[in-house]
Design a protein around this motif. Structure first.
Motif, PDB file in Angstrom:
ATOM      1  N   VAL A 108       0.847  -1.189   0.000  1.00  0.00           N
ATOM      2  CA  VAL A 108       0.000   0.000   0.000  1.00  0.00           C
ATOM      3  C   VAL A 108       0.887   1.245   0.000  1.00  0.00           C
ATOM      4  O   VAL A 108       2.063   1.180   0.364  1.00  0.00           O
ATOM      5  N   PRO A 109       0.334   2.392  -0.383  1.00  0.00           N
ATOM      6  CA  PRO A 109       1.123   3.629  -0.298  1.00  0.00           C
ATOM      7  C   PRO A 109       1.461   3.931   1.164  1.00  0.00           C
ATOM      8  O   PRO A 109       0.565   3.910   2.019  1.00  0.00           O
ATOM      9  N   PRO A 110       2.707   4.221   1.477  1.00  0.00           N
ATOM     10  CA  PRO A 110       3.070   4.494   2.875  1.00  0.00           C
ATOM     11  C   PRO A 110       2.243   5.598   3.522  1.00  0.00           C
ATOM     12  O   PRO A 110       1.910   5.512   4.710  1.00  0.00           O
ATOM     13  N   ASN A 111       1.868   6.617   2.743  1.00  0.00           N
ATOM     14  CA  ASN A 111       1.094   7.717   3.333  1.00  0.00           C
ATOM     15  C   ASN A 111      -0.359   7.346   3.591  1.00  0.00           C
ATOM     16  O   ASN A 111      -1.103   8.121   4.190  1.00  0.00           O
ATOM     17  N   ARG A 112      -0.764   6.139   3.128  1.00  0.00           N
ATOM     18  CA  ARG A 112      -2.136   5.683   3.357  1.00  0.00           C
ATOM     19  C   ARG A 112      -2.202   4.456   4.259  1.00  0.00           C
ATOM     20  O   ARG A 112      -3.278   3.951   4.551  1.00  0.00           O
ATOM     21  N   GLN A 113      -1.056   3.968   4.704  1.00  0.00           N
ATOM     22  CA  GLN A 113      -1.018   2.706   5.447  1.00  0.00           C
ATOM     23  C   GLN A 113      -1.902   2.737   6.694  1.00  0.00           C
ATOM     24  O   GLN A 113      -2.703   1.832   6.924  1.00  0.00           O
ATOM     25  N   LYS A 114      -1.765   3.768   7.483  1.00  0.00           N
ATOM     26  CA  LYS A 114      -2.508   3.838   8.748  1.00  0.00           C
ATOM     27  C   LYS A 114      -4.016   3.889   8.505  1.00  0.00           C
ATOM     28  O   LYS A 114      -4.788   3.191   9.167  1.00  0.00           O
ATOM     29  N   GLN A 115      -4.437   4.684   7.520  1.00  0.00           N
ATOM     30  CA  GLN A 115      -5.868   4.788   7.230  1.00  0.00           C
ATOM     31  C   GLN A 115      -6.426   3.482   6.678  1.00  0.00           C
ATOM     32  O   GLN A 115      -7.514   3.040   7.054  1.00  0.00           O
ATOM     33  N   LEU A 116      -5.670   2.861   5.760  1.00  0.00           N
ATOM     34  CA  LEU A 116      -6.143   1.613   5.161  1.00  0.00           C
ATOM     35  C   LEU A 116      -6.207   0.487   6.183  1.00  0.00           C
ATOM     36  O   LEU A 116      -7.069  -0.397   6.092  1.00  0.00           O
ATOM     37  N   LYS A 117      -5.326   0.494   7.147  1.00  0.00           N
ATOM     38  CA  LYS A 117      -5.361  -0.517   8.203  1.00  0.00           C
ATOM     39  C   LYS A 117      -6.726  -0.516   8.902  1.00  0.00           C
ATOM     40  O   LYS A 117      -7.286  -1.569   9.221  1.00  0.00           O
ATOM     41  N   THR A 118      -7.262   0.663   9.112  1.00  0.00           N
ATOM     42  CA  THR A 118      -8.578   0.786   9.744  1.00  0.00           C
ATOM     43  C   THR A 118      -9.699   0.537   8.744  1.00  0.00           C
ATOM     44  O   THR A 118     -10.657  -0.197   9.019  1.00  0.00           O
ATOM     45  N   GLN A 119      -9.585   1.123   7.543  1.00  0.00           N
ATOM     46  CA  GLN A 119     -10.661   1.039   6.562  1.00  0.00           C
ATOM     47  C   GLN A 119     -10.934  -0.384   6.094  1.00  0.00           C
ATOM     48  O   GLN A 119     -12.094  -0.789   5.959  1.00  0.00           O
ATOM     49  N   ILE A 120      -9.890  -1.146   5.838  1.00  0.00           N
ATOM     50  CA  ILE A 120     -10.091  -2.500   5.309  1.00  0.00           C
ATOM     51  C   ILE A 120     -10.898  -3.344   6.287  1.00  0.00           C
ATOM     52  O   ILE A 120     -11.799  -4.093   5.895  1.00  0.00           O
ATOM     53  N   LYS A 121     -10.601  -3.215   7.563  1.00  0.00           N
ATOM     54  CA  LYS A 121     -11.362  -3.996   8.547  1.00  0.00           C
ATOM     55  C   LYS A 121     -12.803  -3.507   8.646  1.00  0.00           C
ATOM     56  O   LYS A 121     -13.734  -4.302   8.834  1.00  0.00           O
ATOM     57  N   GLU A 122     -13.008  -2.209   8.504  1.00  0.00           N
ATOM     58  CA  GLU A 122     -14.365  -1.665   8.599  1.00  0.00           C
ATOM     59  C   GLU A 122     -15.200  -2.009   7.370  1.00  0.00           C
ATOM     60  O   GLU A 122     -16.403  -2.254   7.482  1.00  0.00           O
ATOM     61  N   ASP A 123     -14.561  -2.046   6.204  1.00  0.00           N
ATOM     62  CA  ASP A 123     -15.302  -2.201   4.948  1.00  0.00           C
ATOM     63  C   ASP A 123     -15.605  -3.645   4.569  1.00  0.00           C
ATOM     64  O   ASP A 123     -16.485  -3.890   3.748  1.00  0.00           O
ATOM     65  N   PHE A 124     -14.877  -4.611   5.157  1.00  0.00           N
ATOM     66  CA  PHE A 124     -15.052  -6.009   4.765  1.00  0.00           C
ATOM     67  C   PHE A 124     -15.341  -6.876   5.987  1.00  0.00           C
ATOM     68  O   PHE A 124     -14.489  -7.036   6.854  1.00  0.00           O
ATOM     69  N   GLN A 125     -16.533  -7.440   6.013  1.00  0.00           N
ATOM     70  CA  GLN A 125     -16.948  -8.201   7.177  1.00  0.00           C
ATOM     71  C   GLN A 125     -16.184  -9.517   7.329  1.00  0.00           C
ATOM     72  O   GLN A 125     -16.178 -10.108   8.418  1.00  0.00           O
ATOM     73  N   LEU A 126     -15.530  -9.995   6.300  1.00  0.00           N
ATOM     74  CA  LEU A 126     -14.783 -11.247   6.378  1.00  0.00           C
ATOM     75  C   LEU A 126     -13.403 -11.071   7.002  1.00  0.00           C
ATOM     76  O   LEU A 126     -12.722 -12.047   7.278  1.00  0.00           O
ATOM     77  N   VAL A 127     -12.991  -9.835   7.240  1.00  0.00           N
ATOM     78  CA  VAL A 127     -11.671  -9.571   7.814  1.00  0.00           C
ATOM     79  C   VAL A 127     -11.692  -9.761   9.326  1.00  0.00           C
ATOM     80  O   VAL A 127     -12.547  -9.219  10.024  1.00  0.00           O
ATOM     81  N   LYS A 128     -10.731 -10.555   9.809  1.00  0.00           N
ATOM     82  CA  LYS A 128     -10.588 -10.748  11.254  1.00  0.00           C
ATOM     83  C   LYS A 128      -9.575  -9.781  11.858  1.00  0.00           C
ATOM     84  O   LYS A 128      -9.826  -9.167  12.883  1.00  0.00           O
ATOM     85  N   PHE A 129      -8.409  -9.676  11.226  1.00  0.00           N
ATOM     86  CA  PHE A 129      -7.344  -8.829  11.761  1.00  0.00           C
ATOM     87  C   PHE A 129      -6.619  -8.138  10.609  1.00  0.00           C
ATOM     88  O   PHE A 129      -6.469  -8.709   9.526  1.00  0.00           O
ATOM     89  N   VAL A 130      -6.162  -6.927  10.879  1.00  0.00           N
ATOM     90  CA  VAL A 130      -5.253  -6.230   9.966  1.00  0.00           C
ATOM     91  C   VAL A 130      -4.063  -5.769  10.800  1.00  0.00           C
ATOM     92  O   VAL A 130      -4.226  -5.021  11.771  1.00  0.00           O
ATOM     93  N   CYS A 131      -2.864  -6.223  10.442  1.00  0.00           N
ATOM     94  CA  CYS A 131      -1.680  -5.946  11.242  1.00  0.00           C
ATOM     95  C   CYS A 131      -0.546  -5.424  10.370  1.00  0.00           C
ATOM     96  O   CYS A 131      -0.462  -5.721   9.179  1.00  0.00           O
ATOM     97  N   TYR A 132       0.334  -4.670  10.996  1.00  0.00           N
ATOM     98  CA  TYR A 132       1.541  -4.230  10.308  1.00  0.00           C
ATOM     99  C   TYR A 132       2.502  -5.400  10.111  1.00  0.00           C
ATOM    100  O   TYR A 132       2.424  -6.408  10.807  1.00  0.00           O
ATOM    101  N   GLU A 133       3.420  -5.248   9.167  1.00  0.00           N
ATOM    102  CA  GLU A 133       4.527  -6.194   8.999  1.00  0.00           C
ATOM    103  C   GLU A 133       5.656  -5.684   9.893  1.00  0.00           C
ATOM    104  O   GLU A 133       6.399  -4.772   9.539  1.00  0.00           O
ATOM    105  N   SER A 134       5.749  -6.250  11.087  1.00  0.00           N
ATOM    106  CA  SER A 134       6.699  -5.770  12.080  1.00  0.00           C
ATOM    107  C   SER A 134       8.049  -6.440  11.916  1.00  0.00           C
ATOM    108  O   SER A 134       8.148  -7.584  11.458  1.00  0.00           O
ATOM    109  N   ILE A 135       9.099  -5.738  12.305  1.00  0.00           N
ATOM    110  CA  ILE A 135      10.434  -6.300  12.355  1.00  0.00           C
ATOM    111  C   ILE A 135      10.645  -6.829  13.766  1.00  0.00           C
ATOM    112  O   ILE A 135      10.559  -6.082  14.745  1.00  0.00           O
TER     113      ILE A 135
END
Length: 471
Positions: A131-158
């Motif tokens: 995803v675009p880095p400047n949209r990552q935080k917003q999309l993390k929230t939006q994807i879970k809100e917009d799709f009922q089949l989503v359980k979790f949305v997480c960052y790719e952590s080091i």
């Protein structure tokens, strides 16, 4: 519009399909007219377009991680201050979800963001989006809100591997002190393990030719190289070899020392790239590889450096954070651990080396794993060890002598060293009784352990095995 295009709209939580029906009818009408008048049309070849060619969805191969782009590593504005990759999101969906349809829906819903799929694992319903880095935080929230089949949305952590702060071995009191402290020599009168019991060590790298490991290894795997070639990338990558040797190093080979369960076998799973970096996805791939290959025990000497973010806070303040932050990620890890528990696999993990409450790390909050703290030679909590109610058992973690690459040995400190001691103990337990659950094992550890600090228990494996025998 194809049937496949139409169906993916059903993934959306809201909205109407009427505009899409109208658009489809218009397209079909235009196509019909074009055919009738024999007008040139470079897109028309006598059949409907191949949607997958118009919008590429998945990489060629599943479960193959792309190399870590170090230019995309950032420290997000959140309490953990943990490095993440700014251009990636991991999305976990319901078990019955068609990943391709779901991915198409996401890509087309946020068409202006030019989202693409970099990785997918259909077996456990996970897809990674770039995803675009400047949209990552917003999309993390939006994807879970917009799709009922989503359980979790997480960052790719080091993720770090809790690097340490700083048979001849059996005759050196400086090297075998922790064997004596946990009653291991007496426990070996009952069992040294069993070849049918396999310990999967998920770590940075391994020296497969080390004398302590070469005869112990079965089904090795390198996640980033997607092959069975585990290796040491550079001289600094000693962690996995040390951890593996502590758990299951060979005995009576006239070399070095041995692991806690020397008659059991090792599945080494390398999850670091060439720079020694590990991510959320590489850990998950390692866990599921271990489950697929019937590991009885999984050792995770991994975690987050929490000292900078929380080292100055009181325990009460830390508890508040542990109950409020990264709830989605904690739920994801708990689900993975519960899958392992249902398979009869025991996951053991290091509590961490930040001298704070272990439950601040979302990986350590689940009751479906054994979280291990470290003690010193005086049977006290090691000064670096994480602690608290989230720690299930303690084991020695200071000056632990074990294998490192190039036929060498070294003393190292850390809960990373305490964890494989407990993994080895679990292998001994399962060699005596394979039917014990993780709840049974944790209860027995605490009933037979040596109490210190008035609340914590240091493993006493000889007493534990005797209690199993008496049951």
């Amino acid at each position: 519009m194809s049937k496949e295009e139409f169906e993916f709209q059903k993934f959306r939580k809201s909205g109407t399909i009427l505009p899409f029906i109208i658009a489809a009818l218009c397209i079909l009408t235009i196509v019909f007219l074009l055919r009738k008048c024999n007008s040139p049309n470079e897109f028309w070849n006598g059949s409907y377009p191949n949607y997958s060619k118009i919008t590429p969805i998945f990489p060629d191969k599943p479960n193959v991680l792309k190399p870590i782009d170090t230019t995309k590593i950032i420290i997000p504005d959140d309490p953990l201050k943990r490095p993440i990759l700014s251009n990636l999101l991991n999305v976990y969906v319901q078990d019955t979800t068609n990943l391709k349809l779901f991915s198409k829906a996401v890509i087309n819903t946020y068409i202006d963001d030019s989202i693409s799929v970099t990785y997918f694992a259909d077996a456990y319903k996970r897809v990674q989006f770039e995803v675009p880095p400047n949209r990552q935080k917003q999309l993390k929230t939006q994807i879970k809100e917009d799709f009922q089949l989503v359980k979790f949305v997480c960052y790719e952590s080091i993720i770090s591997n809790n690097q340490s702060k700083s048979d001849p071995g059996f005759s050196n009191l400086e090297y075998d002190w922790f064997y004596r402290q946990i009653g291991l020599y007496r426990a070996w009168n009952q069992t040294m393990g069993d070849p049918s019991i396999k310990i999967a060590v998920i770590d940075d790298s391994f020296d497969p030719n080390h004398e302590e490991l070469v005869n112990q290894i079965e089904k090795p795997w390198n996640v980033f190289e997607y092959s069975d070639k585990v290796r040491v990338y550079n001289s600094k990558s000693v962690h996995g070899t040390h951890v593996a040797g502590t758990a299951v190093g060979e005995i009576n080979n006239g070399f070095g020392i041995s692991g806690v369960a020397p008659r059991s076998k090792l599945i080494p799973i390398q999850i670091a790239d060439g720079n020694g970096m590990m991510t959320t996805s590489s850990i998950l791939d390692g866990i599921f590889y271990a489950l697929k290959n019937k590991a009885n025990v999984i050792n995770l000497s991994l975690g987050i450096d929490l000292s900078k973010a929380f080292g100055s806070l009181t325990e009460e303040q830390q508890e508040v954070y542990a109950n409020e932050i990264y709830l989605d990620e904690a739920a994801m890890w708990n689900e993975v651990y519960e899958i392992a528990a249902k398979e009869g696999t025991i996951i053991v993990q290091a509590a961490g080396n930040s001298a704070v409450l272990s439950s601040l790390d979302p990986m350590k909050r689940s009751k479906a794993t054994i979280v291990v703290g470290a003690t010193d030679r005086n049977e006290k909590t090691a000064e670096f060890s994480n602690y608290g109610e989230g720690v299930d058992i303690y084991a020695p973690g200071v000056n632990i002598y074990s294998s490192v690459p190039n036929q060498q040995f070294k003393q190292m400190d850390g809960t990373s060293m305490a964890s494989p001691i407990i993994s080895g103990c679990v292998a001994l337990i399962m060699s005596v009784d394979k039917n014990l659950t993780i709840a049974d094992i944790k209860r027995l550890m605490n009933e037979t352990g040596k109490t210190f600090n008035g609340r914590d228990n240091l493993i006493q494996i000889d007493q534990l095995l005797l209690k199993i025998k008496a049951l």
